[in-house]
Design a protein around this motif. Sequence first.
Motif, PDB file in Angstrom:
ATOM      1  N   VAL A 192      61.251 -47.580 -41.717  1.00 52.90           N
ATOM      2  CA  VAL A 192      60.923 -48.954 -41.335  1.00 52.90           C
ATOM      3  C   VAL A 192      61.115 -49.939 -42.485  1.00 52.90           C
ATOM      4  O   VAL A 192      61.279 -51.127 -42.242  1.00 52.90           O
ATOM      5  CB  VAL A 192      59.482 -49.094 -40.761  1.00 52.90           C
ATOM      6  CG1 VAL A 192      59.312 -48.205 -39.543  1.00 52.90           C
ATOM      7  CG2 VAL A 192      58.427 -48.798 -41.797  1.00 52.90           C
TER       8      VAL A 192
ATOM      9  N   ILE B  94      54.486 -48.823 -35.901  1.00 51.10           N
ATOM     10  CA  ILE B  94      53.640 -48.469 -34.752  1.00 51.10           C
ATOM     11  C   ILE B  94      54.472 -47.764 -33.675  1.00 51.10           C
ATOM     12  O   ILE B  94      54.088 -46.707 -33.150  1.00 51.10           O
ATOM     13  CB  ILE B  94      52.962 -49.735 -34.178  1.00 51.10           C
ATOM     14  CG1 ILE B  94      51.877 -50.204 -35.146  1.00 51.10           C
ATOM     15  CG2 ILE B  94      52.362 -49.470 -32.803  1.00 51.10           C
ATOM     16  CD1 ILE B  94      51.216 -51.493 -34.761  1.00 51.10           C
ATOM     17  N   PHE B  95      55.644 -48.349 -33.361  1.00 52.92           N
ATOM     18  CA  PHE B  95      56.494 -47.756 -32.316  1.00 52.92           C
ATOM     19  C   PHE B  95      56.949 -46.342 -32.708  1.00 52.92           C
ATOM     20  O   PHE B  95      56.924 -45.414 -31.897  1.00 52.92           O
ATOM     21  CB  PHE B  95      57.736 -48.630 -32.067  1.00 52.92           C
ATOM     22  CG  PHE B  95      57.429 -49.972 -31.463  1.00 52.92           C
ATOM     23  CD1 PHE B  95      56.375 -50.132 -30.563  1.00 52.92           C
ATOM     24  CD2 PHE B  95      58.189 -51.088 -31.777  1.00 52.92           C
ATOM     25  CE1 PHE B  95      56.087 -51.367 -30.001  1.00 52.92           C
ATOM     26  CE2 PHE B  95      57.909 -52.333 -31.227  1.00 52.92           C
ATOM     27  CZ  PHE B  95      56.859 -52.474 -30.346  1.00 52.92           C
TER      28      PHE B  95
ATOM     29  N   PHE C 299      55.868 -53.547 -39.528  1.00 52.08           N
ATOM     30  CA  PHE C 299      54.584 -53.237 -38.880  1.00 52.08           C
ATOM     31  C   PHE C 299      54.809 -52.707 -37.466  1.00 52.08           C
ATOM     32  O   PHE C 299      54.332 -51.627 -37.103  1.00 52.08           O
ATOM     33  CB  PHE C 299      53.697 -54.490 -38.865  1.00 52.08           C
ATOM     34  CG  PHE C 299      52.361 -54.272 -38.209  1.00 52.08           C
ATOM     35  CD1 PHE C 299      51.371 -53.512 -38.838  1.00 52.08           C
ATOM     36  CD2 PHE C 299      52.081 -54.808 -36.961  1.00 52.08           C
ATOM     37  CE1 PHE C 299      50.145 -53.303 -38.232  1.00 52.08           C
ATOM     38  CE2 PHE C 299      50.864 -54.602 -36.346  1.00 52.08           C
ATOM     39  CZ  PHE C 299      49.891 -53.849 -36.981  1.00 52.08           C
ATOM     40  N   LEU C 300      55.563 -53.470 -36.677  1.00 54.15           N
ATOM     41  CA  LEU C 300      55.814 -53.057 -35.289  1.00 54.15           C
ATOM     42  C   LEU C 300      56.661 -51.791 -35.250  1.00 54.15           C
ATOM     43  O   LEU C 300      56.404 -50.875 -34.463  1.00 54.15           O
ATOM     44  CB  LEU C 300      56.504 -54.186 -34.522  1.00 54.15           C
ATOM     45  CG  LEU C 300      55.632 -55.401 -34.207  1.00 54.15           C
ATOM     46  CD1 LEU C 300      56.450 -56.483 -33.515  1.00 54.15           C
ATOM     47  CD2 LEU C 300      54.447 -55.011 -33.327  1.00 54.15           C
ATOM     48  N   SER C 301      57.664 -51.739 -36.132  1.00 51.82           N
ATOM     49  CA  SER C 301      58.525 -50.545 -36.170  1.00 51.82           C
ATOM     50  C   SER C 301      57.700 -49.308 -36.468  1.00 51.82           C
ATOM     51  O   SER C 301      57.899 -48.240 -35.873  1.00 51.82           O
ATOM     52  CB  SER C 301      59.602 -50.691 -37.246  1.00 51.82           C
ATOM     53  OG  SER C 301      60.373 -51.824 -37.016  1.00 51.82           O
TER      54      SER C 301
ATOM     55  N   SER D 106      63.264 -54.963 -35.610  1.00 51.83           N
ATOM     56  CA  SER D 106      61.868 -55.378 -35.611  1.00 51.83           C
ATOM     57  C   SER D 106      61.280 -55.393 -37.018  1.00 51.83           C
ATOM     58  O   SER D 106      61.932 -54.993 -37.979  1.00 51.83           O
ATOM     59  CB  SER D 106      61.085 -54.426 -34.708  1.00 51.83           C
ATOM     60  OG  SER D 106      59.764 -54.867 -34.564  1.00 51.83           O
ATOM     61  N   THR D 107      60.026 -55.848 -37.116  1.00 49.62           N
ATOM     62  CA  THR D 107      59.358 -55.910 -38.416  1.00 49.62           C
ATOM     63  C   THR D 107      58.823 -54.523 -38.778  1.00 49.62           C
ATOM     64  O   THR D 107      58.625 -53.679 -37.883  1.00 49.62           O
ATOM     65  CB  THR D 107      58.166 -56.880 -38.365  1.00 49.62           C
ATOM     66  OG1 THR D 107      57.235 -56.384 -37.382  1.00 49.62           O
ATOM     67  CG2 THR D 107      58.600 -58.276 -38.000  1.00 49.62           C
TER      68      THR D 107
ATOM     69  N   TYR E  53      64.842 -52.884 -43.454  1.00 55.23           N
ATOM     70  CA  TYR E  53      64.216 -54.206 -43.344  1.00 55.23           C
ATOM     71  C   TYR E  53      64.299 -54.969 -44.669  1.00 55.23           C
ATOM     72  O   TYR E  53      64.618 -56.161 -44.697  1.00 55.23           O
ATOM     73  CB  TYR E  53      62.762 -54.034 -42.910  1.00 55.23           C
ATOM     74  CG  TYR E  53      61.992 -55.326 -42.851  1.00 55.23           C
ATOM     75  CD1 TYR E  53      62.112 -56.166 -41.739  1.00 55.23           C
ATOM     76  CD2 TYR E  53      61.152 -55.715 -43.887  1.00 55.23           C
ATOM     77  CE1 TYR E  53      61.411 -57.359 -41.678  1.00 55.23           C
ATOM     78  CE2 TYR E  53      60.449 -56.907 -43.835  1.00 55.23           C
ATOM     79  CZ  TYR E  53      60.578 -57.719 -42.733  1.00 55.23           C
ATOM     80  OH  TYR E  53      59.880 -58.895 -42.681  1.00 55.23           O
TER      81      TYR E  53
ATOM     82  N   PHE F 152      63.995 -48.722 -34.682  1.00 56.61           N
ATOM     83  CA  PHE F 152      63.098 -49.863 -34.539  1.00 56.61           C
ATOM     84  C   PHE F 152      63.293 -50.874 -35.663  1.00 56.61           C
ATOM     85  O   PHE F 152      63.205 -52.078 -35.463  1.00 56.61           O
ATOM     86  CB  PHE F 152      61.644 -49.393 -34.473  1.00 56.61           C
ATOM     87  CG  PHE F 152      61.332 -48.677 -33.191  1.00 56.61           C
ATOM     88  CD1 PHE F 152      61.413 -49.351 -31.983  1.00 56.61           C
ATOM     89  CD2 PHE F 152      60.986 -47.342 -33.181  1.00 56.61           C
ATOM     90  CE1 PHE F 152      61.154 -48.702 -30.786  1.00 56.61           C
ATOM     91  CE2 PHE F 152      60.731 -46.683 -31.993  1.00 56.61           C
ATOM     92  CZ  PHE F 152      60.817 -47.363 -30.791  1.00 56.61           C
ATOM     93  N   SER F 153      63.567 -50.353 -36.864  1.00 55.69           N
ATOM     94  CA  SER F 153      63.757 -51.232 -38.018  1.00 55.69           C
ATOM     95  C   SER F 153      65.004 -52.099 -37.871  1.00 55.69           C
ATOM     96  O   SER F 153      65.098 -53.151 -38.503  1.00 55.69           O
ATOM     97  CB  SER F 153      63.873 -50.372 -39.274  1.00 55.69           C
ATOM     98  OG  SER F 153      64.032 -51.165 -40.387  1.00 55.69           O
TER      99      SER F 153
END
Lengths: 324, 262
Positions: B72, B167-168, B163-165, B160-161, B76, B156-157
């Motif tokens: 993540v 969590i997912f 944090f969200l990445s 997305s950010t 990013y 996810f990265s």
Amino acid sequence: MRLADLAIDVRDLRKTYRTPFTRKKVEALRGVSFEVERGHIFGFVGPNGAGKTTTIRTLMGLIRPTGGNVRLLGHELPSRAARDKIGFLPEAPYFYDYLDVGELCDLAGRLFGLSPAVRKQRADELIDKVGLGRARGQSLKKFSKGMLQRAGLAQALMNDPELVVLDEPMSGLDPIGRKEVRDLILELRDRGKTVFFSTHILSDVEAITDRVAIIARGQLQAHGTPGELVSRTLQGVEVVVRLPDGAAADEALADGASRVRRVGDELSVTLAADADVDAWLARAHAAGARVVQVAPRHETLEDLFLREVANADRPAAAATPEPR
Amino acid sequence: MTGRIWAIALNTFREAARIRVLYGILVLVVGSNLLAILLGQLTLHDAGRVARDVGLAGISLFGSLTAIFLGVFLLYTEVQRRTIHAIVSKPISRWEFVVGKYAGMVLVLTVLVGVFALAMVAMLVYQGVGVSSGVGKAVVLSWCEVLTVAAIAMLFSSFSTPFLSGIFALAMWVIGRLAPDLEAATRFAAPWIRATTKVALEIVPDIHLFAVSGRTLDGSTVSVHGDFVPWSYVGLAAAHGAGWIIGLLALSALLFNRRDFV
């Protein structure tokens, strides 16, 4: 102009963003068109937020345009073949701070597919050329802003590019550094390279560019050689006289002047273009003053820049752009 | 192509090697192995079982968490710090960049899993417990798990950010790992819950395939302490993981290709 003679050909380039939450449309580029001939130095100027960096990032494939057409060195974007022949210095460059300048150049060379021997030779040459020879083994983390700018220039030139795109290359440099970068740009042009650079520093543009474009509010306001763009009509006359010892500034000398400035015994006035300069000089002689300088004042790039930006800020002008 | 991917991979390895959190995780793994020695001494004749369980769980848990962390952040930060501007403006495709970043993560995670495994082997030798081929197979399966989790985090990265990445990716890892248990738990639930679970399990990689010790396969229970899976199973599980990794990277590259770097 033949297509083959153009290093950059931008037609009706548009970029629209949407704001993150409100999804409001923001037009960063509104139909920008210009051409850059091969072997020329092209200055791209505009105030903050005008669209300079958006244009450059679009040219470099970092941003996808919403509309329009871009050809770099004859290749339509996106083109890896074009990027192979382009050197790019981003605005306020940030590089991997754990690398030293040699390693940064080596990484750039690897991405250009250069052999280890060529990478080593080019990196050594360029590090010396940009004046970082003594900082060779130092990590980029310890570099000042100006040193990072120089490191960025070195990595941009690793592939001996045909076209060099520099986003604010003079930013963060001291006067000596700026002079060195100007000399480097001129040297690149002398070697047949095309240089496209954006800047806020208009004196640099006037000093070295073959052609200039002024952008404001996402639209090109003016485009041409500095000579074509700047009006040769007389804007006024600047006169500097030395007043006799102890003489007070004569009010008669200020009469008809648009600007008056006195420093010590020197009086500097700007007369209107249609003012009777001979009559003013006669009054100055009568007051015991000695003439130091009489200089006609023509429009400068700065005047043009301020005028074009002001025009762009007017709603009517923004609605009907007419690049020169 | 491979030269450019390798250049990004090496650079990513160097970048990751400077992340101090990784050294903290190494200390945690060594610490958990030392704890396993203590726990083993509290049991009667089961010191080897405790040592293997703690060692393998450490590889899987800390390896996967490290994979999520790296996945993540590494992509990013390239965008956030704008280091990517000087890279993707060169003749490298964005998919090559994504694959290079992933390859760099594979290098880092392989070294980490190797160190974790060495720490476990050292503990087993200290305990006087032999290192069976089952332990070797379990380590290889954990390595596959870690690499699959890294690809999930990278997906996810790519849009997305952190944090969200995070969590997912964590959610997908947990769901994938507990897939058989979730399936069993919802067997008698309402039809819509069963259907939702089925769909969720279809779109999540089968990470449970890499953690088979204690589960029943083809009617018999497999255990790293006794009869474990054959190498052919390890190969099939690795191929399954590779399929997911390729798919996840392709999707990451597709999403990354659509991004503007402003």
